[in-house]
Design a protein around this motif. Structure first.
Motif, PDB file in Angstrom:
ATOM      1  N   GLU A   1       8.298  13.661   3.263  1.00 49.58           N
ATOM      2  CA  GLU A   1       6.846  13.526   3.083  1.00 49.58           C
ATOM      3  C   GLU A   1       6.561  12.705   1.833  1.00 49.58           C
ATOM      4  OE1 GLU A   1       2.712  16.170   2.959  1.00 49.58           O
ATOM      5  OE2 GLU A   1       4.627  17.104   3.511  1.00 49.58           O
ATOM      6  N   ARG A   2       5.557  11.811   1.909  1.00 50.58           N
ATOM      7  CA  ARG A   2       5.211  10.926   0.786  1.00 50.58           C
ATOM      8  C   ARG A   2       4.112  11.524  -0.091  1.00 50.58           C
ATOM      9  NH1 ARG A   2       8.894   9.233   4.463  1.00 50.58           N
ATOM     10  NH2 ARG A   2       9.359   7.022   4.370  1.00 50.58           N
ATOM     11  N   THR A   3       4.095  11.105  -1.344  1.00 47.96           N
ATOM     12  CA  THR A   3       3.021  11.500  -2.260  1.00 47.96           C
ATOM     13  C   THR A   3       1.925  10.440  -2.236  1.00 47.96           C
ATOM     14  OG1 THR A   3       3.998  10.341  -4.143  1.00 47.96           O
ATOM     15  CG2 THR A   3       4.695  12.631  -3.767  1.00 47.96           C
ATOM     16  N   GLU A   4       0.761  10.781  -2.767  1.00 53.67           N
ATOM     17  CA  GLU A   4      -0.356   9.840  -2.797  1.00 53.67           C
ATOM     18  C   GLU A   4      -0.024   8.598  -3.629  1.00 53.67           C
ATOM     19  OE1 GLU A   4      -5.148   9.705  -3.913  1.00 53.67           O
ATOM     20  OE2 GLU A   4      -3.956  11.489  -4.388  1.00 53.67           O
ATOM     21  N   GLU A   5       0.793   8.776  -4.668  1.00 52.78           N
ATOM     22  CA  GLU A   5       1.078   7.677  -5.597  1.00 52.78           C
ATOM     23  C   GLU A   5       2.160   6.725  -5.089  1.00 52.78           C
ATOM     24  OE1 GLU A   5       1.268  10.962  -6.506  1.00 52.78           O
ATOM     25  OE2 GLU A   5      -0.823  10.978  -7.212  1.00 52.78           O
ATOM     26  N   GLU A   6       2.955   7.130  -4.114  1.00 54.24           N
ATOM     27  CA  GLU A   6       4.098   6.298  -3.710  1.00 54.24           C
ATOM     28  C   GLU A   6       3.651   4.945  -3.173  1.00 54.24           C
ATOM     29  OE1 GLU A   6       7.893   6.300  -0.625  1.00 54.24           O
ATOM     30  OE2 GLU A   6       7.173   8.206  -1.432  1.00 54.24           O
ATOM     31  N   ILE A   7       4.385   3.911  -3.561  1.00 51.79           N
ATOM     32  CA  ILE A   7       4.134   2.564  -3.039  1.00 51.79           C
ATOM     33  C   ILE A   7       4.862   2.430  -1.706  1.00 51.79           C
ATOM     34  CG2 ILE A   7       4.483   0.091  -3.415  1.00 51.79           C
ATOM     35  CD1 ILE A   7       4.429   0.655  -6.431  1.00 51.79           C
ATOM     36  N   PHE A   8       4.106   2.118  -0.645  1.00 46.59           N
ATOM     37  CA  PHE A   8       4.715   1.882   0.659  1.00 46.59           C
ATOM     38  C   PHE A   8       5.239   0.445   0.739  1.00 46.59           C
ATOM     39  CE2 PHE A   8       1.582   5.239   2.072  1.00 46.59           C
ATOM     40  CZ  PHE A   8       2.534   6.181   2.423  1.00 46.59           C
ATOM     41  N   PRO A   9       6.229   0.192   1.583  1.00 42.49           N
ATOM     42  CA  PRO A   9       6.719  -1.187   1.740  1.00 42.49           C
ATOM     43  C   PRO A   9       5.639  -2.162   2.206  1.00 42.49           C
ATOM     44  CG  PRO A   9       8.276   0.366   2.718  1.00 42.49           C
ATOM     45  CD  PRO A   9       7.049   1.156   2.351  1.00 42.49           C
ATOM     46  N   TRP A  10       4.579  -1.652   2.839  1.00 39.19           N
ATOM     47  CA  TRP A  10       3.528  -2.504   3.395  1.00 39.19           C
ATOM     48  C   TRP A  10       2.266  -2.545   2.534  1.00 39.19           C
ATOM     49  CZ3 TRP A  10       5.796   1.763   5.702  1.00 39.19           C
ATOM     50  CH2 TRP A  10       5.068   2.972   5.665  1.00 39.19           C
ATOM     51  N   ASP A  11       2.293  -1.962   1.342  1.00 35.33           N
ATOM     52  CA  ASP A  11       1.074  -1.858   0.542  1.00 35.33           C
ATOM     53  C   ASP A  11       0.548  -3.201   0.021  1.00 35.33           C
ATOM     54  OD1 ASP A  11       0.478   0.791   0.777  1.00 35.33           O
ATOM     55  OD2 ASP A  11       1.348   1.426  -1.134  1.00 35.33           O
ATOM     56  N   PHE A  12       1.353  -4.246   0.110  1.00 36.05           N
ATOM     57  CA  PHE A  12       0.889  -5.557  -0.365  1.00 36.05           C
ATOM     58  C   PHE A  12      -0.030  -6.239   0.651  1.00 36.05           C
ATOM     59  CE2 PHE A  12       4.624  -6.388   2.145  1.00 36.05           C
ATOM     60  CZ  PHE A  12       4.345  -7.571   2.818  1.00 36.05           C
ATOM     61  N   ILE A  13      -0.187  -5.647   1.826  1.00 32.53           N
ATOM     62  CA  ILE A  13      -1.058  -6.214   2.864  1.00 32.53           C
ATOM     63  C   ILE A  13      -2.417  -5.526   2.804  1.00 32.53           C
ATOM     64  CG2 ILE A  13      -1.385  -6.525   5.357  1.00 32.53           C
ATOM     65  CD1 ILE A  13       1.686  -6.478   5.627  1.00 32.53           C
ATOM     66  N   GLN A  14      -3.475  -6.321   2.828  1.00 33.09           N
ATOM     67  CA  GLN A  14      -4.838  -5.794   2.856  1.00 33.09           C
ATOM     68  C   GLN A  14      -5.393  -5.942   4.266  1.00 33.09           C
ATOM     69  OE1 GLN A  14      -6.687  -8.104  -0.329  1.00 33.09           O
ATOM     70  NE2 GLN A  14      -6.578  -6.334  -1.686  1.00 33.09           N
ATOM     71  N   ILE A  15      -5.664  -4.810   4.922  1.00 36.67           N
ATOM     72  CA  ILE A  15      -6.153  -4.881   6.307  1.00 36.67           C
ATOM     73  C   ILE A  15      -7.655  -4.645   6.402  1.00 36.67           C
ATOM     74  CG2 ILE A  15      -3.924  -4.116   7.212  1.00 36.67           C
ATOM     75  CD1 ILE A  15      -5.471  -1.424   7.931  1.00 36.67           C
ATOM     76  N   GLY A  16      -8.339  -4.508   5.267  1.00 36.55           N
ATOM     77  CA  GLY A  16      -9.764  -4.183   5.281  1.00 36.55           C
ATOM     78  C   GLY A  16      -9.950  -2.696   5.102  1.00 36.55           C
ATOM     79  N   VAL A  17      -9.386  -1.902   6.007  1.00 36.96           N
ATOM     80  CA  VAL A  17      -9.392  -0.446   5.848  1.00 36.96           C
ATOM     81  C   VAL A  17      -8.614  -0.110   4.579  1.00 36.96           C
ATOM     82  CG1 VAL A  17      -8.624   1.733   6.859  1.00 36.96           C
ATOM     83  CG2 VAL A  17      -9.563  -0.057   8.331  1.00 36.96           C
ATOM     84  N   THR A  18      -9.206   0.668   3.689  1.00 36.77           N
ATOM     85  CA  THR A  18      -8.603   0.891   2.373  1.00 36.77           C
ATOM     86  C   THR A  18      -7.633   2.068   2.379  1.00 36.77           C
ATOM     87  OG1 THR A  18     -10.369   2.391   1.645  1.00 36.77           O
ATOM     88  CG2 THR A  18     -10.708   0.022   1.259  1.00 36.77           C
ATOM     89  N   LYS A  19      -6.699   2.047   1.433  1.00 39.76           N
ATOM     90  CA  LYS A  19      -5.760   3.158   1.287  1.00 39.76           C
ATOM     91  C   LYS A  19      -6.510   4.427   0.860  1.00 39.76           C
ATOM     92  CE  LYS A  19      -1.100   4.088  -0.489  1.00 39.76           C
ATOM     93  NZ  LYS A  19      -0.008   3.621  -1.372  1.00 39.76           N
ATOM     94  N   LYS A  20      -7.571   4.264   0.111  1.00 33.11           N
ATOM     95  CA  LYS A  20      -8.392   5.400  -0.314  1.00 33.11           C
ATOM     96  C   LYS A  20      -8.997   6.103   0.895  1.00 33.11           C
ATOM     97  CE  LYS A  20     -12.409   6.444  -3.256  1.00 33.11           C
ATOM     98  NZ  LYS A  20     -13.457   5.837  -4.120  1.00 33.11           N
ATOM     99  N   PHE A  21      -9.510   5.327   1.856  1.00 30.90           N
ATOM    100  CA  PHE A  21     -10.072   5.905   3.078  1.00 30.90           C
ATOM    101  C   PHE A  21      -8.998   6.620   3.884  1.00 30.90           C
ATOM    102  CE2 PHE A  21     -10.495   5.303   7.699  1.00 30.90           C
ATOM    103  CZ  PHE A  21     -11.615   6.085   7.950  1.00 30.90           C
ATOM    104  N   LEU A  22      -7.823   5.984   4.017  1.00 29.67           N
ATOM    105  CA  LEU A  22      -6.748   6.595   4.794  1.00 29.67           C
ATOM    106  C   LEU A  22      -6.311   7.920   4.167  1.00 29.67           C
ATOM    107  CD1 LEU A  22      -4.608   3.413   5.578  1.00 29.67           C
ATOM    108  CD2 LEU A  22      -6.163   4.611   7.134  1.00 29.67           C
TER     109      LEU A  22
END
Length: 619
Positions: free
Chosen positions: A562-583
């Motif tokens: 299980e991941r923590t909120e702070e962990e950097i995902f391998p795909w975090d450099f992509i901006q899809i419009g939908v924000t990580k905060k919303f997810l």
């Protein structure tokens, strides 16, 4: 006369030789001496599946409308031809010209599902293109990847020069212009790639560095060349009326998986199911104009001779003009004696009325996708579907003459309990019971309920991307509980049950969630014979297990953790419009078992409206 790349002797010795000869109706032939850019468009699976893919038909049409560009097609050779090509050193070739792929300027590969990754290496290998992008020069094509799997491109980063993030109609013209200028100016391949990296939506992996913490998680992801963006922004077509659409799609010689005209009515989805990657990455929702859809339907039926037309959408019932469009198609198709396929419809009174007009009720089955058996778990995943609605839809269908129902569920969802698993069988039983409440003389034969479960994979850019996966044994244990519970039901003879392969799902999870270190495992598995992993008759899990062992890869690190909120995902450099905060907010809502209204009921502030259109701006 066009010379085939394969001899008559070879064609007669392999299964389905028409996969490889090209020259189909509506395929595009150009004089290669009259074009400046040659683009090979690849689907890394067999011809019948690749020819069913709408995205390739759209891009093929778009490229071939461009002056001095010729787009051709290539698919994965089946294992019989693969063997011959290696033995006789026959290079992989394009269908239209039959020329070797190595002679092209671009090789564009659409990456639709993770289990095709070894097929991508097969395409490169048979084409004579070095597997690692860092080892290529101008003697081979620029290899570019697109499609849903590019929303985590990192496991494939070693093998691609460029990834195109988003919808293909936006910046390809600019990329081709940049390529032509760089070649004319005598620039190196690396200089071209640096310029390409400055085009919005284009990601050049070899120009970025990744560092890791001691525990294996990502510490940083940053460009190593000045001037290229730190974040890659997904490309979205907002003016949906202006984009081209294939009015004369290529018609295959042999029966394809989807052997019909496909009419794309909208992109995106308003529903917000928390497990669904497509529902997030294709936001915002955009609809096509009704009159244009009517025109395209008539034009494509005329140009192809197909005997069926299908609507393409993540949720066809949410298209605002669905009734007008369907009624038009019913009249048009009745006149032409053509069938209509209506996937992704909710089972309500309108849909049942329509389906009774376009289907042979006695032969066809209806599909429900509750995804979870209990209401609690359906609220967790934000399915927005109550048991009352499911039973009413099934009851209306049974009274309308249907007796066959397909039910799709997932096992291994976040917070799932044994009671949730048993609830799958109980829901199937209640649907069967609803059938037998109809007077015997009004029933249409024996009730058939086919229950199917897939296993949950927490995909990138979903609220469940923080969730752990089950192990293979845990998945199978849950399937056995469902199977046992179904056998205990009163109407068990009316219910059948099947489940997906657990080892395939675990591997899919690794490839979907992995980082750059996974590339070595893909290479190793391919080198030892892994190919056509999406095909059960070809999949050999032991090849992957051995590859992970040789590469010292910890499977659990990528899947069951299980991941923590702070962990950097391998795909975090992509901006899809939908924000990580919303997810993350949706991940928290899931644990509270709270339903988020769909986009037309209430805006949830997901971030997709930054593109300035879609349902975000309606009203």
């Amino acid at each position: 006369m066009r010379k085939l790349a394969l001899s008559d002797e070879i064609l007669l010795s392999i299964e389905k030789p028409s996969r490889y000869i090209g020259n189909e109706v509506n395929s595009v032939m150009k004089d290669k001496d009259e074009v400046d850019v040659r683009f090979a468009m690849c689907f890394p699976d067999v011809y019948e599946i690749g020819m069913s893919h709408l995205g390739i038909q759209i891009l093929y049409d778009m490229f071939n409308r461009m002056d001095r560009v010729w787009c051709e097609r290539v698919y994965s050779p089946w294992t019989d031809l693969d063997k011959i090509m290696r033995e006789q050193e026959i290079p992989l070739f394009a269908l239209e010209s039959q020329d070797p792929i190595r002679e092209f300027d671009f090789l564009g590969i659409t990456i639709q599902y993770e289990m095709c990754y070894t097929n991508i290496l097969q395409i490169l290998d048979l084409s004579g293109i070095p597997l690692r992008a860092s080892e290529r020069d101008w003697d081979v094509p620029v290899v570019i990847g697109g499609g849903p799997c590019t929303y985590n491109p990192e496991p494939l980063a070693e093998f691609f020069d460029i990834f195109y993030i988003g919808e293909g109609e936006t910046v390809y013209a600019r990329l081709l212009e940049t390529y032509q200028r760089c070649r004319a100016e005598g620039k190196s391949r690396r200089e071209f790639l640096i310029e390409a990296a400055g085009i919005p939506g284009l990601y050049v992996p070899q120009l970025y560095d990744v560092t890791y913490h001691e525990d294996g998680t990502i510490a940083s992801f940053a460009p190593k060349v000045p001037g290229i963006p730190e974040k890659i922004e997904k490309q979205v077509v907002m003016d949906f009326e202006e984009v081209t659409y294939p009015e004369a799609p290529v018609v295959p010689f042999i029966k394809a998986t989807q052997d019909r005209v496909v009419l794309e009515i909208q992109r995106g989805c308003i529903r917000g199911c928390r497990f669904c990657q497509a529902g997030m990455i294709y936001r915002p929702t955009r609809e096509k104009n009704l009159e244009e859809l009517k025109r395209l339907a008539v034009e494509m039926l005329h140009s192809t001779g197909h005997e069926e037309i299908s609507l393409s959408s993540l949720s066809s019932s949410d298209f605002s003009k669905i009734e007008e469009l369907v009624n038009f198609l019913i009249d048009e198709c009745k006149r032409r004696e053509i069938n209509i396929s209506l996937p992704s419809l909710r089972i309500d009174a309108f849909s049942l009325d329509v389906m009774s007009k376009v289907q042979d009720v006695r032969k066809s089955s209806l599909t429900f996708a509750p995804e979870a058996g209990s209401q609690r778990l359906r609220d967790v995943i934000n399915k927005g579907l109550t048991e009352e609605v499911i039973l009413k839809g099934a009851g209306d269908a049974f009274e309308g003459g249907w007796n066959k129902v397909k039910l799709y569920f997932m096992l291994g969802l976040p917070t799932e309990t044994e009671e949730d698993q048993k609830a799958i069988a109980h829901l199937a039983e209640r649907i069967a019971k609803r059938y037998y409440e109809i007077p015997k003389d009004q029933r249409n034969g024996k009730c058939q309920i086919n229950v199917s479960t897939s296993f949950f994979v927490p995909k990138p850019f979903t609220p469940f991307q923080w969730a752990p996966m089950c192990t293979k044994d845990e998945f199978l244990g849950r399937a056995k509980i469902v199977n046992h519970e179904i056998k205990e039901q009163l109407n068990r003879k009316s219910i059948s049950y099947r489940w997906h392969e657990a080892d395939v799902t675990v591997l899919e999870g690794l490839l979907a969630r992995g980082d750059r270190r996974v590339a070595e495992v893909i290479l190793d598995a391919y080198a030892h014979g892994a190919l056509y992993d999406a095909w059960s008759e070809s999949f050999r899990n032991e090849l992957w297990e051995e590859a992970m062992e040789r590469c010292e890869l910890d499977l659990d690190f990528y899947t069951t953790r299980e991941r923590t909120e702070e962990e950097i995902f391998p795909w975090d450099f992509i901006q899809i419009g939908v924000t990580k905060k919303f997810l993350w907010r949706e991940w928290e809502q899931a644990h509270k078992e709270k339903v988020t209204p769909n986009c037309r009921q209430n805006c949830s502030g997901c971030g997709a409206k930054c593109y300035g259109g879609g349902v975000c701006y309606e009203g």
